[in-house]
Design a protein around this motif. Structure first.
Motif, PDB file in Angstrom:
ATOM      1  N   VAL A  79     -93.378  44.932 -32.081  1.00 36.67           N
ATOM      2  CA  VAL A  79     -92.157  44.725 -32.867  1.00 36.67           C
ATOM      3  C   VAL A  79     -92.497  44.068 -34.201  1.00 36.67           C
ATOM      4  O   VAL A  79     -91.955  44.437 -35.249  1.00 36.67           O
ATOM      5  CB  VAL A  79     -91.149  43.868 -32.077  1.00 36.67           C
ATOM      6  N   PHE A  80     -93.400  43.102 -34.173  1.00 33.83           N
ATOM      7  CA  PHE A  80     -93.843  42.448 -35.406  1.00 33.83           C
ATOM      8  C   PHE A  80     -94.481  43.464 -36.346  1.00 33.83           C
ATOM      9  O   PHE A  80     -94.234  43.457 -37.554  1.00 33.83           O
ATOM     10  CB  PHE A  80     -94.829  41.333 -35.069  1.00 33.83           C
ATOM     11  N   GLY A  81     -95.303  44.363 -35.793  1.00 33.41           N
ATOM     12  CA  GLY A  81     -95.912  45.407 -36.616  1.00 33.41           C
ATOM     13  C   GLY A  81     -94.876  46.336 -37.212  1.00 33.41           C
ATOM     14  O   GLY A  81     -94.989  46.731 -38.387  1.00 33.41           O
ATOM     15  N   LEU A  82     -93.866  46.696 -36.423  1.00 34.62           N
ATOM     16  CA  LEU A  82     -92.791  47.545 -36.942  1.00 34.62           C
ATOM     17  C   LEU A  82     -92.041  46.875 -38.093  1.00 34.62           C
ATOM     18  O   LEU A  82     -91.694  47.524 -39.079  1.00 34.62           O
ATOM     19  CB  LEU A  82     -91.805  47.875 -35.817  1.00 34.62           C
ATOM     20  N   ILE A  83     -91.809  45.584 -37.967  1.00 35.68           N
ATOM     21  CA  ILE A  83     -91.109  44.852 -39.031  1.00 35.68           C
ATOM     22  C   ILE A  83     -91.935  44.860 -40.310  1.00 35.68           C
ATOM     23  O   ILE A  83     -91.401  45.074 -41.414  1.00 35.68           O
ATOM     24  CB  ILE A  83     -90.807  43.411 -38.574  1.00 35.68           C
ATOM     25  N   ILE A  84     -93.242  44.654 -40.184  1.00 37.79           N
ATOM     26  CA  ILE A  84     -94.112  44.663 -41.367  1.00 37.79           C
ATOM     27  C   ILE A  84     -94.094  46.038 -42.025  1.00 37.79           C
ATOM     28  O   ILE A  84     -94.008  46.158 -43.259  1.00 37.79           O
ATOM     29  CB  ILE A  84     -95.547  44.263 -40.979  1.00 37.79           C
TER      30      ILE A  84
END
Length: 297
Positions: free
Chosen positions: A34-39
């Motif tokens: 999810v953190f990667g998707l946000i970035i």
């Protein structure tokens, strides 16, 4: 008693869920994905709205504002010719995203076609294509891209071509392996039995059923292509000045590491975060598309 029976049956035969729901649950189950998707979402929005987000013209030279430290006026300071570092990082997202998408698109389209032909027809076709891929893989991807970029010259277009060619062998080998596996399935054999053409079998049956692992590889390679572009720009054969590229910004700023480290650290951290984001999203896609998890959470 009936409730106990239902509980036992649910354990033995867990309820099936829709494919999309299973994909969503598995894909979003890890916080790092999810953190990667946000970035990645931030990267895309920054690239689209760069003119609105950048506080200054990233190409405007101001010799009266050279090597300024971060301040309220210049949040990340200025470089050796007075250009705003934050504005150049924002515009650099466009370069990185464009290079990543185009180079991976070139590599995936050519590599998948070569691998499909080699795996399906076999024989001399397999030998010629795979030995060519082996020869290309004998050189590290970044070194192969460096050689090609040196021959073609710098510039955005040539960098995308060089990286696209350098990434082809990985896609070709993966597609070849997938084709060799899928073409032995019953539905492919049945297609041959009823007289389906080679083109129909390859593009209607083999290619769609080989695509999930290729999609995972494409996502991961987006980050690798962005990192490779930064490496080429750092070495001086990538994006030509005054283009905003994170790799060239690291190269320009390393001379001032002691006096103004943010000149290299800011674009370097941007590269690190984007490569990390694409790697994590690719890892999440791999788990979500795992056929062994179909029908379960």
């Amino acid at each position: 008693m009936q409730e106990q029976t239902k509980t036992v049956e649910s354990v033995i035969n867990p309820p099936l869920i829709s494919e999309f729901e299973r994909f969503r649950r598995v894909f979003l189950s890890r916080k790092v994905v999810v953190f990667g998707l946000i970035i990645i979402l931030i990267l895309i929005l920054t690239a689209i709205f760069a003119p609105l987000l950048a506080p200054y013209d990233p190409y405007r030279v101001n010799l009266n504002a050279q090597l300024l430290q971060p301040s309220r006026e210049y949040l990340l300071g200025t470089d050796d010719v007075g250009r705003d570092v934050l504005s150049r990082i924002i515009y650099g997202t466009r370069t990185s995203l464009l290079v990543g998408i185009v180079s991976v698109g070139i590599a995936a389209s050519i590599g998948m076609m070569l691998g499909l032909l080699a795996g399906y027809f076999g024989g001399i076709t397999y030998i010629v294509i795979m030995r060519l891929m082996d020869a290309m893989m004998s050189l590290p991807m970044i070194l192969l891209a460096l050689v090609i970029a040196s021959i073609l010259g710098g510039g955005l277009k040539n960098v995308m071509i060089a990286l696209g060619i350098g990434l082809i062998p990985g896609y070709a080998r993966l597609m070849c392996g997938q084709t060799l596996s899928v073409k032995e399935n019953e539905y492919v054999i049945a297609g041959r039995a009823i007289g389906a053409s080679n083109q129909r079998i390859m593009f209607r049956h083999i290619l769609p059923n080989s695509f999930p692992p290729l999609m995972v590889m494409m996502t991961t390679m987006l980050g690798m292509a962005i990192l490779a572009e930064a490496g080429l720009s750092f070495l001086g054969v990538g994006i030509e000045p005054p283009g905003a590229a994170w790799g060239s910004m690291v190269n320009e700023g390393y001379k001032y590491l002691r006096t103004n480290p943010v000149l290299s650290f800011a674009p370097g951290i941007s590269i690190m975060l984007v490569v990390f984001a694409f790697s994590m999203v690719g890892d999440g896609l791999r788990d979500a598309l795992d056929p062994r998890l179909k029908g379960t959470l």
